[in-house]
Every structure is written in structure tokens, then in C-alpha cells.
Write a protein that holds these residues in place. Structure first.
Motif, PDB file in Angstrom:
ATOM      1  N   THR A  32      -7.270 -18.944  23.206  1.00  0.00           N
ATOM      2  CA  THR A  32      -7.980 -18.862  21.935  1.00  0.00           C
ATOM      3  C   THR A  32      -8.677 -20.143  21.517  1.00  0.00           C
ATOM      4  OG1 THR A  32      -5.902 -19.391  20.844  1.00  0.00           O
ATOM      5  CG2 THR A  32      -6.517 -17.088  20.907  1.00  0.00           C
ATOM      6  N   LEU A  33      -9.889 -19.957  21.026  1.00  0.00           N
ATOM      7  CA  LEU A  33     -10.618 -21.006  20.321  1.00  0.00           C
ATOM      8  C   LEU A  33     -10.425 -20.699  18.853  1.00  0.00           C
ATOM      9  CD1 LEU A  33     -14.172 -21.464  21.890  1.00  0.00           C
ATOM     10  CD2 LEU A  33     -12.222 -23.007  21.937  1.00  0.00           C
ATOM     11  N   VAL A  34      -9.681 -21.507  18.165  1.00  0.00           N
ATOM     12  CA  VAL A  34      -9.290 -21.295  16.767  1.00  0.00           C
ATOM     13  C   VAL A  34      -8.419 -20.029  16.671  1.00  0.00           C
ATOM     14  CG1 VAL A  34      -9.984 -21.234  14.361  1.00  0.00           C
ATOM     15  CG2 VAL A  34     -11.357 -22.505  16.009  1.00  0.00           C
ATOM     16  N   ASP A  35      -9.005 -18.857  16.447  1.00  0.00           N
ATOM     17  CA  ASP A  35      -8.161 -17.662  16.392  1.00  0.00           C
ATOM     18  C   ASP A  35      -8.739 -16.482  17.155  1.00  0.00           C
ATOM     19  OD1 ASP A  35     -10.251 -17.193  14.728  1.00  0.00           O
ATOM     20  OD2 ASP A  35      -9.100 -17.082  12.882  1.00  0.00           O
ATOM     21  N   LEU A 132     -20.550 -15.275  31.529  1.00  0.00           N
ATOM     22  CA  LEU A 132     -19.289 -15.911  31.924  1.00  0.00           C
ATOM     23  C   LEU A 132     -18.598 -16.389  30.648  1.00  0.00           C
ATOM     24  CD1 LEU A 132     -20.307 -18.062  35.017  1.00  0.00           C
ATOM     25  CD2 LEU A 132     -19.968 -15.594  34.810  1.00  0.00           C
ATOM     26  N   PRO A 133     -17.442 -15.783  30.338  1.00  0.00           N
ATOM     27  CA  PRO A 133     -16.801 -16.114  29.060  1.00  0.00           C
ATOM     28  C   PRO A 133     -16.349 -17.560  28.947  1.00  0.00           C
ATOM     29  CG  PRO A 133     -15.764 -14.201  30.109  1.00  0.00           C
ATOM     30  CD  PRO A 133     -16.724 -14.775  31.091  1.00  0.00           C
ATOM     31  N   ASP A 134     -16.222 -18.290  30.065  1.00  0.00           N
ATOM     32  CA  ASP A 134     -15.822 -19.704  29.941  1.00  0.00           C
ATOM     33  C   ASP A 134     -16.936 -20.549  29.344  1.00  0.00           C
ATOM     34  OD1 ASP A 134     -15.392 -18.380  32.353  1.00  0.00           O
ATOM     35  OD2 ASP A 134     -14.614 -20.157  33.357  1.00  0.00           O
ATOM     36  N   GLY A 253     -28.994 -24.192  21.411  1.00  0.00           N
ATOM     37  CA  GLY A 253     -27.583 -24.068  21.068  1.00  0.00           C
ATOM     38  C   GLY A 253     -26.774 -25.096  21.832  1.00  0.00           C
ATOM     39  N   GLN A 254     -25.479 -25.121  21.543  1.00  0.00           N
ATOM     40  CA  GLN A 254     -24.603 -26.077  22.226  1.00  0.00           C
ATOM     41  C   GLN A 254     -23.615 -25.319  23.102  1.00  0.00           C
ATOM     42  OE1 GLN A 254     -22.365 -28.690  19.674  1.00  0.00           O
ATOM     43  NE2 GLN A 254     -21.806 -30.035  21.381  1.00  0.00           N
ATOM     44  N   ARG A 255     -23.616 -25.693  24.372  1.00  0.00           N
ATOM     45  CA  ARG A 255     -22.729 -25.008  25.312  1.00  0.00           C
ATOM     46  C   ARG A 255     -21.455 -25.814  25.514  1.00  0.00           C
ATOM     47  NH1 ARG A 255     -21.568 -26.942  30.904  1.00  0.00           N
ATOM     48  NH2 ARG A 255     -20.775 -25.127  31.998  1.00  0.00           N
ATOM     49  N   PHE A 256     -20.340 -25.115  25.525  1.00  0.00           N
ATOM     50  CA  PHE A 256     -19.058 -25.754  25.821  1.00  0.00           C
ATOM     51  C   PHE A 256     -18.519 -25.172  27.112  1.00  0.00           C
ATOM     52  CE2 PHE A 256     -19.554 -25.976  21.251  1.00  0.00           C
ATOM     53  CZ  PHE A 256     -19.221 -27.293  20.979  1.00  0.00           C
ATOM     54  N   ASP A 257     -18.120 -26.036  28.023  1.00  0.00           N
ATOM     55  CA  ASP A 257     -17.536 -25.567  29.279  1.00  0.00           C
ATOM     56  C   ASP A 257     -16.043 -25.347  29.062  1.00  0.00           C
ATOM     57  OD1 ASP A 257     -16.599 -25.051  31.768  1.00  0.00           O
ATOM     58  OD2 ASP A 257     -17.006 -27.048  32.586  1.00  0.00           O
ATOM     59  N   CYS A 258     -15.694 -24.156  28.606  1.00  0.00           N
ATOM     60  CA  CYS A 258     -14.287 -23.881  28.301  1.00  0.00           C
ATOM     61  C   CYS A 258     -13.479 -23.541  29.551  1.00  0.00           C
ATOM     62  CB  CYS A 258     -14.191 -22.766  27.259  1.00  0.00           C
ATOM     63  SG  CYS A 258     -14.786 -23.302  25.654  1.00  0.00           S
ATOM     64  N   GLY A 259     -14.103 -23.637  30.721  1.00  0.00           N
ATOM     65  CA  GLY A 259     -13.360 -23.514  31.972  1.00  0.00           C
ATOM     66  C   GLY A 259     -12.684 -24.836  32.321  1.00  0.00           C
ATOM     67  N   SER A 260     -13.065 -25.902  31.598  1.00  0.00           N
ATOM     68  CA  SER A 260     -12.440 -27.212  31.827  1.00  0.00           C
ATOM     69  C   SER A 260     -11.639 -27.591  30.584  1.00  0.00           C
ATOM     70  CB  SER A 260     -13.512 -28.274  32.090  1.00  0.00           C
ATOM     71  OG  SER A 260     -14.115 -28.667  30.876  1.00  0.00           O
ATOM     72  N   LYS A 261     -10.612 -28.378  30.783  1.00  0.00           N
ATOM     73  CA  LYS A 261      -9.737 -28.734  29.655  1.00  0.00           C
ATOM     74  C   LYS A 261     -10.504 -29.527  28.592  1.00  0.00           C
ATOM     75  CE  LYS A 261      -6.513 -29.791  32.719  1.00  0.00           C
ATOM     76  NZ  LYS A 261      -5.472 -29.441  33.651  1.00  0.00           N
ATOM     77  N   ALA A 262     -11.315 -30.508  29.058  1.00  0.00           N
ATOM     78  CA  ALA A 262     -12.040 -31.336  28.089  1.00  0.00           C
ATOM     79  C   ALA A 262     -12.993 -30.466  27.267  1.00  0.00           C
ATOM     80  CB  ALA A 262     -12.809 -32.436  28.814  1.00  0.00           C
ATOM     81  N   GLY A 263     -13.704 -29.564  27.946  1.00  0.00           N
ATOM     82  CA  GLY A 263     -14.658 -28.688  27.254  1.00  0.00           C
ATOM     83  C   GLY A 263     -13.953 -27.778  26.267  1.00  0.00           C
ATOM     84  N   PHE A 264     -12.806 -27.289  26.659  1.00  0.00           N
ATOM     85  CA  PHE A 264     -12.042 -26.386  25.800  1.00  0.00           C
ATOM     86  C   PHE A 264     -11.601 -27.110  24.518  1.00  0.00           C
ATOM     87  CE2 PHE A 264      -8.799 -23.647  24.241  1.00  0.00           C
ATOM     88  CZ  PHE A 264      -9.121 -22.382  24.708  1.00  0.00           C
ATOM     89  N   LEU A 265     -11.129 -28.348  24.694  1.00  0.00           N
ATOM     90  CA  LEU A 265     -10.687 -29.116  23.529  1.00  0.00           C
ATOM     91  C   LEU A 265     -11.865 -29.442  22.608  1.00  0.00           C
ATOM     92  CD1 LEU A 265      -8.139 -31.495  25.275  1.00  0.00           C
ATOM     93  CD2 LEU A 265      -7.615 -29.668  23.652  1.00  0.00           C
TER      94      LEU A 265
END
Ligand code: UTP
Length: 297
Positions: A32-35, A132-134, A253-265
């Protein structure tokens, strides 16, 4: 006239090894990102772009993902009895219309290209979006909506693209640009994970695509490429100069690489700060950390 894009593939069969041990039992896409789980962000983006059919390419251990889109009668009843209408509304977003969701299994994690290929029979002879959901993209107009609007003018194939530092190009599929039209480029080549110093540009492909059905046929005959996997990039590149043009779309827009720990945080902090109910506490906390770090230095 360009055909409307109403189907989307969500490849969610990866092992998510960068998040072990969590992904031993929790699919990465449910984190989860936030909720909201990552997959919810991708679904909301697809809905906003007019997608009506949602095709998930799953694998063993992704049961929680399938359950997530089911109705939860017991929970819904309890919330209704307690008059918790706001929470009931939140749950509504997770329910999918019967028949709108299809699951297809990728039996072995043979890479993204192979995962998309597994959905070929459900796609048929029409264009399809791939998300890709990440890759989570914060944008005023959702990224896929921007692309679908541009695609209505161009047809062909379209990939989301963004500039990355030269040192990072070897982690991406990279575009060889034929013509730069500003918000869009036409493409004369694509290279998956180019060796350092050999990238044809700094324009990297990220996880949003609109593909002509021929690309899925191409995957049939595409040989394993970079990393020994069947690469989606190679199957798209085959279309250049053959049947369909390929365009890179510079999304806003701003892309976050949520497949990586740093991006997820980073995404967690950014989405938290964007929320009215969390902003004040969170930014105070971040300021306090920064101050105590400075004091320690
Ligand atoms: P990644 O390259 O991030 O791989 O996949 P991964 O397995 O999810 O994660 P790591 O690298 O082991 O940490 C990008 C997208 O492609 C999907 C993933 O689920 C993710 O959405 N994918 C990848 C598949 O569906 N099947 C595969 O065989 C590989």
C-alpha cells in the motif's frame, strides 16, 4: 479512424524479489501507498482513460490480488449497519463489474514480454493498453488518459517516455528518436537496457503502453533478448517501419518507481503529503527529522 482503446493488460506475475521477504506472501501489487494498494492506482488510471476490460496476468501466490477486486459482503454489511457510508464508498472503488475482469496465468516468470503474450487470446484484433502497476504516476490528467487522447490522433503504438540521467539509461528501454515533436517523438529504434555509453538517447520507456495487436503476434516469434527474457521492447521495435509507427509520449506528471524500495518510500511520502488529512502531521515530522539530522552533523 483509430480504434478506441477499451482493454488493458496488467502484468502482475513477477516475483517481486526486490521486496523480499515481504513478497514471499504478499503480492507486490497489494503493497500500500498510504491506504491503497499499488494495483488500485493503476486501475483508477485505466478507468479514467476509458478502459472497460481489465486483464490481469497473474501467477502462483497472487490470490490476494484476485480477492481484492471481489465484493466483501460481510464487511460491507457490517459497515452499512454501523452507518459508515464513507468507508463503504471507498470500498465501491475496488469492486469490478462482473465480466469486466479476466485473469490469465503466466506459468513461469519469463519476463514482461512473455506476460503480455499470455494475454493475447483475450485481446484479439484491437489495440490494448498495458500498465505496469509498479510505475505509479502522479498527474493532474492521468497518464494513460493523456496517452489515449494523443493516440486517437496518431494510431500506431505509443509508449510513455521520460528523460533520465545518462548514467541510468542502462536500466530502461531507450528510444532512438526519428523526429522530436515536443510532447511526442516518433521512434526509429528501441534498445532494451543499453550498455553504458551506448544509449541512443536519454528518453526512457516507462510502464504505460498502447499497443497494436501485431505486437502480440510479434511476441510469438520474438527471441529472448536482454537478460535472456522475451522483451516487449523488441516486439514493439519490430513494428517500426513495418506496419505501425511507434511514438514516445512525454507525459506530464511525476513517475515513481515503486518496484524499488527507494521509489516506493518516495511515493509514500509524496502521496502522504498530497493528502489533506495527513499533510500537516507528516510535513512536521519530516521537518523535525531534517532539523535533528542537521544538528547531528
Ligand atoms: P519487474 O521487472 O519489476 O520484475 O517487472 P518483478 O519480478 O515484478 O520484480 P523484481 O525485479 O524481482 O523485484 C515489471 C512488471 O512486469 C511484471 C511484474 O509483475 C511487474 O508488474 N512481470 C515481470 C510479469 O508479469 N511476469 C514476469 O515474468 C516478469
Amino acid at each position: 479512424m483509430t480504434r478506441k482503446v477499451t482493454k488493458a493488460i496488467f502484468p502482475v506475475a513477477g516475483l517481486g524479489t526486490r521486496f523480499l521477504p515481504a513478497t514471499k506472501s504478499v503480492p507486490k501489487e497489494i503493497m500500500t501507498l498510504v491506504d491503497r494498494p499499488l494495483i488500485q492506482y493503476a486501475i483508477d488510471e485505466a478507468r479514467a482513460a476509458g478502459i472497460k476490460e481489465f486483464i490481469f496476468v497473474t501467477s502462483r501466490g497472487k490470490g490476494a490480488l484476485e480477492d481484492y477486486f471481489d465484493h466483501a459482503p460481510q464487511l460491507e454489511m457490517e459497515l452499512a449497519q454501523k452507518g459508515k457510508t464513507e468507508l463503504l464508498d471507498t470500498l465501491k472503488n475496488t469492486n469490478m463489474e462482473s465480466g469486466a475482469v479476466a485473469y490469465v496465468r503466466q506459468h513461469k516468470p519469463k519476463g514482461l514480454g512473455h506476460a503480455v503474450w499470455c494475454a493475447r487470446r483475450l485481446v484479439g484484433d484491437e489495440p490494448v493498453a498495458v500498465l505496469l502497476p509498479d510505475d505509479v504516476i502522479a498527474a493532474e490528467t492521468p497518464c494513460l488518459k493523456q496517452m489515449v487522447e494523443a493516440y486517437a490522433e496518431t494510431g500506431g503504438n505509443m509508449v510513455a517516455a521520460m528523460e533520465v540521467p545518462a548514467a541510468k539509461t542502462s536500466s530502461y528501454g531507450v528510444l532512438d528518436v526519428a523526429e522530436d515533436m515536443g510532447h511526442m517523438v516518433s521512434v526509429k529504434g528501441m534498445v532494451e537496457k543499453p550498455k553504458p555509453g551506448t544509449a541512443p538517447s536519454n528518453l526512457a520507456v516507462i510502464g504505460r503502453y498502447i499497443l497494436a495487436p501485431q505486437v502480440l503476434d510479434n511476441l510469438d516469434s520474438t527471441q529472448a533478448g536482454a537478460g535472456g527474457e522475451i522483451q516487449l521492447t523488441d516486439a514493439i521495435a519490430k513494428e517500426i517501419g513495418a506496419n505501425n509507427n511507434v511514438y514516445g509520449y512525454r507525459f506530464r506528471g511525476q513517475r515513481f518507481d515503486c518496484g524499488s524500495k527507494a521509489g516506493f518510500l518516495q511515493a509514500t511520502v509524496s502521496f502522504g503529503l498530497a493528502r489533506e488529512d495527513l499533510r500537516d502531521d507528516l510535513s512536521q515530522f519530516l521537518q523535525d527529522i531534517a532539523i535533528s539530522q542537521q544538528a547531528a552533523e
